[in-house]
Motif scaffolding. Sequence first.
Motif, PDB file in Angstrom:
ATOM      1  N   VAL A  82       0.928  -1.287  -0.089  1.00 55.51           N
ATOM      2  CA  VAL A  82      -0.143   0.014  -0.081  1.00 55.51           C
ATOM      3  C   VAL A  82       1.017   1.327   0.107  1.00 55.51           C
ATOM      4  O   VAL A  82       0.490   2.235  -0.837  1.00 55.51           O
ATOM      5  CB  VAL A  82      -0.984   0.001   1.226  1.00 55.51           C
ATOM      6  CG1 VAL A  82      -1.683   1.423   1.456  1.00 55.51           C
ATOM      7  CG2 VAL A  82      -1.901  -0.904   0.961  1.00 55.51           C
ATOM      8  N   ILE A  83       1.908   1.290   0.954  1.00 55.27           N
ATOM      9  CA  ILE A  83       2.887   2.492   0.798  1.00 55.27           C
ATOM     10  C   ILE A  83       3.592   2.671  -0.564  1.00 55.27           C
ATOM     11  O   ILE A  83       3.525   3.738  -0.820  1.00 55.27           O
ATOM     12  CB  ILE A  83       3.712   2.451   2.066  1.00 55.27           C
ATOM     13  CG1 ILE A  83       3.149   2.676   3.294  1.00 55.27           C
ATOM     14  CG2 ILE A  83       4.729   3.512   1.971  1.00 55.27           C
ATOM     15  CD1 ILE A  83       3.711   2.181   4.548  1.00 55.27           C
ATOM     16  N   SER A  84       4.079   1.456  -0.899  1.00 54.43           N
ATOM     17  CA  SER A  84       4.528   1.717  -2.153  1.00 54.43           C
ATOM     18  C   SER A  84       3.781   2.115  -3.362  1.00 54.43           C
ATOM     19  O   SER A  84       4.037   2.769  -4.254  1.00 54.43           O
ATOM     20  CB  SER A  84       5.490   0.295  -2.714  1.00 54.43           C
ATOM     21  OG  SER A  84       6.242  -0.038  -1.765  1.00 54.43           O
ATOM     22  N   PHE A 109       4.451   5.173  -5.756  1.00 54.22           N
ATOM     23  CA  PHE A 109       4.393   4.978  -7.139  1.00 54.22           C
ATOM     24  C   PHE A 109       3.342   5.630  -7.750  1.00 54.22           C
ATOM     25  O   PHE A 109       3.815   6.116  -9.094  1.00 54.22           O
ATOM     26  CB  PHE A 109       4.376   3.369  -7.321  1.00 54.22           C
ATOM     27  CG  PHE A 109       4.291   3.044  -8.801  1.00 54.22           C
ATOM     28  CD1 PHE A 109       5.664   2.935  -9.510  1.00 54.22           C
ATOM     29  CD2 PHE A 109       3.393   2.868  -9.570  1.00 54.22           C
ATOM     30  CE1 PHE A 109       5.927   2.603 -10.731  1.00 54.22           C
ATOM     31  CE2 PHE A 109       3.317   2.400 -10.845  1.00 54.22           C
ATOM     32  CZ  PHE A 109       4.665   2.468 -11.511  1.00 54.22           C
ATOM     33  N   PHE A 110       2.304   5.699  -7.460  1.00 53.55           N
ATOM     34  CA  PHE A 110       0.984   6.497  -8.071  1.00 53.55           C
ATOM     35  C   PHE A 110       1.373   8.058  -8.114  1.00 53.55           C
ATOM     36  O   PHE A 110       1.109   8.569  -9.072  1.00 53.55           O
ATOM     37  CB  PHE A 110      -0.358   6.143  -7.486  1.00 53.55           C
ATOM     38  CG  PHE A 110      -1.163   6.940  -8.052  1.00 53.55           C
ATOM     39  CD1 PHE A 110      -1.771   6.338  -9.262  1.00 53.55           C
ATOM     40  CD2 PHE A 110      -1.842   7.835  -7.306  1.00 53.55           C
ATOM     41  CE1 PHE A 110      -2.991   7.079  -9.958  1.00 53.55           C
ATOM     42  CE2 PHE A 110      -2.929   8.531  -8.239  1.00 53.55           C
ATOM     43  CZ  PHE A 110      -3.544   7.839  -9.518  1.00 53.55           C
ATOM     44  N   GLU A 136      10.465   5.929 -13.174  1.00 52.89           N
ATOM     45  CA  GLU A 136      11.040   4.786 -14.215  1.00 52.89           C
ATOM     46  C   GLU A 136      12.516   4.497 -14.051  1.00 52.89           C
ATOM     47  O   GLU A 136      13.213   5.349 -13.642  1.00 52.89           O
ATOM     48  CB  GLU A 136      10.784   5.471 -15.529  1.00 52.89           C
ATOM     49  CG  GLU A 136       9.213   5.379 -15.865  1.00 52.89           C
ATOM     50  CD  GLU A 136       9.128   5.614 -17.492  1.00 52.89           C
ATOM     51  OE1 GLU A 136      10.069   5.191 -18.219  1.00 52.89           O
ATOM     52  OE2 GLU A 136       8.010   6.274 -17.709  1.00 52.89           O
ATOM     53  N   SER A 137      12.770   3.377 -14.104  1.00 57.16           N
ATOM     54  CA  SER A 137      14.222   2.912 -13.839  1.00 57.16           C
ATOM     55  C   SER A 137      14.393   1.790 -15.031  1.00 57.16           C
ATOM     56  O   SER A 137      13.861   0.992 -15.260  1.00 57.16           O
ATOM     57  CB  SER A 137      14.314   2.406 -12.577  1.00 57.16           C
ATOM     58  OG  SER A 137      15.688   1.839 -12.432  1.00 57.16           O
ATOM     59  N   TYR A 168      -8.002   1.084  -8.830  1.00 60.84           N
ATOM     60  CA  TYR A 168      -8.362   0.763  -7.251  1.00 60.84           C
ATOM     61  C   TYR A 168      -9.102  -0.491  -6.754  1.00 60.84           C
ATOM     62  O   TYR A 168      -9.145  -0.888  -5.639  1.00 60.84           O
ATOM     63  CB  TYR A 168      -8.710   2.201  -6.743  1.00 60.84           C
ATOM     64  CG  TYR A 168      -7.561   3.022  -6.610  1.00 60.84           C
ATOM     65  CD1 TYR A 168      -6.257   2.893  -6.606  1.00 60.84           C
ATOM     66  CD2 TYR A 168      -7.824   4.680  -7.360  1.00 60.84           C
ATOM     67  CE1 TYR A 168      -5.269   3.812  -6.363  1.00 60.84           C
ATOM     68  CE2 TYR A 168      -6.729   5.380  -7.260  1.00 60.84           C
ATOM     69  CZ  TYR A 168      -5.586   5.012  -7.054  1.00 60.84           C
ATOM     70  OH  TYR A 168      -4.685   6.208  -7.115  1.00 60.84           O
ATOM     71  N   ASN A 169     -10.217  -0.416  -7.783  1.00 60.48           N
ATOM     72  CA  ASN A 169     -11.395  -1.396  -7.255  1.00 60.48           C
ATOM     73  C   ASN A 169     -10.916  -2.777  -7.246  1.00 60.48           C
ATOM     74  O   ASN A 169     -11.602  -3.667  -6.564  1.00 60.48           O
ATOM     75  CB  ASN A 169     -12.524  -1.258  -8.151  1.00 60.48           C
ATOM     76  CG  ASN A 169     -13.813  -1.716  -7.913  1.00 60.48           C
ATOM     77  OD1 ASN A 169     -14.196  -2.935  -8.242  1.00 60.48           O
ATOM     78  ND2 ASN A 169     -14.312  -1.126  -6.872  1.00 60.48           N
TER      79      ASN A 169
END
Length: 153
Positions: free
Chosen positions: A23-25, A29-30, A35-36, A133-134
């Motif tokens: 959830v934290i990531s 990220f959102f 990008e890597s 998200y759903n």
Amino acid sequence: MKTNYLLPHKYKIVGWVLLILGVISGLVFFNQDFESDILRVDVFAIYNGEDFINKEGGFFKIIENNSILDEMIALSIIFGGLIVGFTREKVEDEFIYKLRNDSLVWAIVLNYSILIFTIVFIYEFTFFNVLVYNMFTPLLFFIFRFNFLKYRS
């Protein structure tokens, strides 16, 4: 209470770690454009649709994925949520069973109520974000409601 579908209680900590990290990531990220080249890998795709950039769509292809981080985050949330939601409590009795069932029904009803609202009032690419998200909300609603009711009683 005999519940064959529940995992042993010892896996709950692993589930919480995966869920919280996911959830934290996911939130980080959102909210950032990350990008890597390290995460750029070739992956096996059962189906790769043809689009503007990629004219070679088809079944069973090896394609280049720009970043597998989003897939890793999604899997972390799903596996962590399933482990947290479906591991036994230290005391698994009829009351916990009822809380689990009531929380699951409540989560599904709430999730589809939100989905109906978004179908009626939200459009275009924002609606696609809601659908993404759903994927996670039923599990998160269930975990939140179950733990809330458990600690309240």
